[in-house]
Motif scaffolding. Sequence first.
Motif, short mmCIF file in Angstrom:
data_model
loop_
_atom_site.label_atom_id
_atom_site.label_comp_id
_atom_site.label_asym_id
_atom_site.label_seq_id
_atom_site.Cartn_x
_atom_site.Cartn_y
_atom_site.Cartn_z
N ALA A 280 0.83 -1.20 0.00
CA ALA A 280 0.00 0.00 0.00
C ALA A 280 0.87 1.25 0.00
CB ALA A 280 -0.93 -0.01 1.21
N SER A 281 1.93 1.24 0.80
CA SER A 281 2.80 2.41 0.84
C SER A 281 3.62 2.56 -0.43
CB SER A 281 3.71 2.34 2.08
OG SER A 281 2.98 2.70 3.24
N ALA A 282 3.96 1.46 -1.09
CA ALA A 282 4.66 1.56 -2.37
C ALA A 282 3.75 2.18 -3.43
CB ALA A 282 5.14 0.19 -2.82
N ILE A 283 2.49 1.75 -3.47
CA ILE A 283 1.52 2.35 -4.41
C ILE A 283 1.33 3.82 -4.10
CG2 ILE A 283 -0.89 2.32 -5.18
CD1 ILE A 283 -0.81 -0.74 -4.31
N PHE A 284 1.17 4.13 -2.80
CA PHE A 284 1.01 5.52 -2.37
C PHE A 284 2.20 6.36 -2.81
CE2 PHE A 284 2.20 8.57 1.00
CZ PHE A 284 1.16 9.48 0.87
N ALA A 285 3.41 5.87 -2.61
CA ALA A 285 4.61 6.63 -3.00
C ALA A 285 4.63 6.88 -4.50
CB ALA A 285 5.86 5.88 -2.56
N SER A 315 11.85 4.80 4.35
CA SER A 315 11.49 3.73 5.26
C SER A 315 11.36 2.40 4.51
CB SER A 315 10.18 4.06 5.97
OG SER A 315 9.89 3.11 6.97
N LEU A 316 10.76 2.43 3.33
CA LEU A 316 10.64 1.20 2.54
C LEU A 316 12.01 0.65 2.20
CD1 LEU A 316 7.71 2.13 0.11
CD2 LEU A 316 7.61 0.53 2.02
N VAL A 317 12.91 1.50 1.75
CA VAL A 317 14.25 1.05 1.35
C VAL A 317 15.03 0.52 2.56
CG1 VAL A 317 16.47 1.79 0.44
CG2 VAL A 317 14.37 2.55 -0.68
N CYS A 318 14.99 1.28 3.66
CA CYS A 318 15.86 0.97 4.80
C CYS A 318 15.32 -0.13 5.71
CB CYS A 318 16.12 2.22 5.62
SG CYS A 318 17.05 3.50 4.74
N HIS A 319 13.99 -0.26 5.79
CA HIS A 319 13.42 -1.15 6.80
C HIS A 319 12.52 -2.26 6.25
CE1 HIS A 319 15.06 1.64 9.67
NE2 HIS A 319 14.32 2.63 9.21
N TYR A 320 12.10 -2.15 4.99
CA TYR A 320 11.17 -3.15 4.44
C TYR A 320 11.72 -3.85 3.21
CZ TYR A 320 7.60 -1.36 7.60
OH TYR A 320 6.88 -1.02 8.73
N LEU A 331 11.16 -8.00 -3.40
CA LEU A 331 11.86 -6.76 -3.12
C LEU A 331 11.40 -6.11 -1.82
CD1 LEU A 331 11.81 -5.12 -6.68
CD2 LEU A 331 13.39 -6.85 -5.76
N LEU A 332 10.12 -6.28 -1.47
CA LEU A 332 9.55 -5.64 -0.28
C LEU A 332 8.94 -6.68 0.65
CD1 LEU A 332 7.55 -2.40 -1.20
CD2 LEU A 332 9.73 -2.58 0.01
N LYS A 333 9.39 -6.69 1.89
CA LYS A 333 8.80 -7.55 2.91
C LYS A 333 7.56 -6.89 3.51
CE LYS A 333 12.89 -7.53 4.88
NZ LYS A 333 14.04 -7.78 5.79
N HIS A 334 6.79 -7.69 4.22
CA HIS A 334 5.64 -7.21 5.00
C HIS A 334 4.56 -6.55 4.16
CE1 HIS A 334 8.06 -8.32 8.39
NE2 HIS A 334 8.96 -7.39 8.14
N PHE A 355 5.45 -1.52 -7.85
CA PHE A 355 5.33 -0.08 -7.58
C PHE A 355 6.55 0.46 -6.84
CE2 PHE A 355 0.87 -1.01 -8.50
CZ PHE A 355 0.58 0.04 -9.35
N TYR A 356 7.17 -0.36 -6.02
CA TYR A 356 8.43 0.02 -5.37
C TYR A 356 9.49 0.30 -6.43
CZ TYR A 356 12.72 -0.88 -2.60
OH TYR A 356 13.95 -0.81 -2.00
N LEU A 357 9.61 -0.60 -7.41
CA LEU A 357 10.60 -0.40 -8.47
C LEU A 357 10.23 0.81 -9.32
CD1 LEU A 357 13.16 -1.61 -9.80
CD2 LEU A 357 11.62 -2.92 -11.29
#
Length: 373
Positions: A280-285, A315-320, A331-334, A355-357
């Motif tokens: 959800a946060s990747a889509i939002f970003a 936060s996505l890059v560093c913690h997820y 690429l993205l956990k959680h 969406f993260y990529l």
Amino acid sequence: MWKAAIEDALVKIKDNTKRFGDHFPHVSFNGKYDLNPNEDWTNGFWSGMLWLGYEYSGDEAYRETARRTVQSFKRRMESHRVLDHHDIGFLYTLSSQAQWMVERDEEARELTLQAADVLMRRWRPNGQYLQAWGLPEDPQHGGRMIIDCLMNLPLLFWASQQTGDERYREAAIKQANQSRRYLVRGDDSSYHTFVFDVETGEAMGGATHQGYTNGSTWSRGQAWGVYGFALAYRYTGNPLYLDTAKRMATYFIRHLPEDHVAYWDFDVPMEKDTYRDSSASAIFAAGMVELISHLDAGDQDRAEFEEKLRLTLESLVCHYSTIGEQDAEGLLKHGAYYVRGNTAPDDFMIWGDYFYLEVLMRMDRGIKGYWYE
């Protein structure tokens, strides 16, 4: 930071081409992607990641694998296999339309126009909406529209531009208008779905399919709204769509926890083990990058939006993310798929990875993805 994250992602994507073969990743269980032979609504995201990989790197290996996925989507169209839902844009915008945009392949263009026609078959004159799932007489899904469908409207806008046929554009605008009227609530939160009487088109009420309750705000749905209305503004110039995207973005921001990555629903009780949804946060970003691109430098919300975008992506890059985890498939956990149904509530989601990529590449090099030309 963005470049390092992209380089790490590209290594994983190339490794996954060997793992996945001609199959498509969906969601993961215990860190391993569940694969299918192009039969799910999520398969376009893998194709889109491959096209992004090729655009960024110029490596022919990504392009050849991406081309093979488009041929798979051609066979899916020819066999009419599992196309009875609204997610046609997720499938073909990121596969055949991407190929058209990258290579100007005429066969890919024609396939994408066929996909637009498939989506148009879901238009319901009574109620003026695109039905989410199933046929009109479906006892569970008949008469239902869905906020996710905002991200499938670019396929119709594109088809109208390509053909000059206003039917596609008119349907997309009506769907966006109905979404704004019925799916976006007065406090700028959103319903996941809305139900209409199949026979009369009368509005019946909002509901959820994957959220916490009918009246709660499913975070991925809110993210679809931010990105979807920003894209609708790009195609139409209607300031109401831009205003709606801004208001939905503000709601999303106001309900984020301290690390700026959303829980799976904004109204779920926040406890120690409550699931996040990094997808959800990747889509939002990704949606925020699109939204900010339409705001003047003097816009009162722009500075806050830029800051929250940066904090979310960091936060996505560093913690997820799985940076440094050499054998990770995702690429993205959680990420969270269907928490109430206990379906992959805390693992990799292929749309989260896409969406993260996409947002990383847009931030680093302006590679914008495939939602518009």
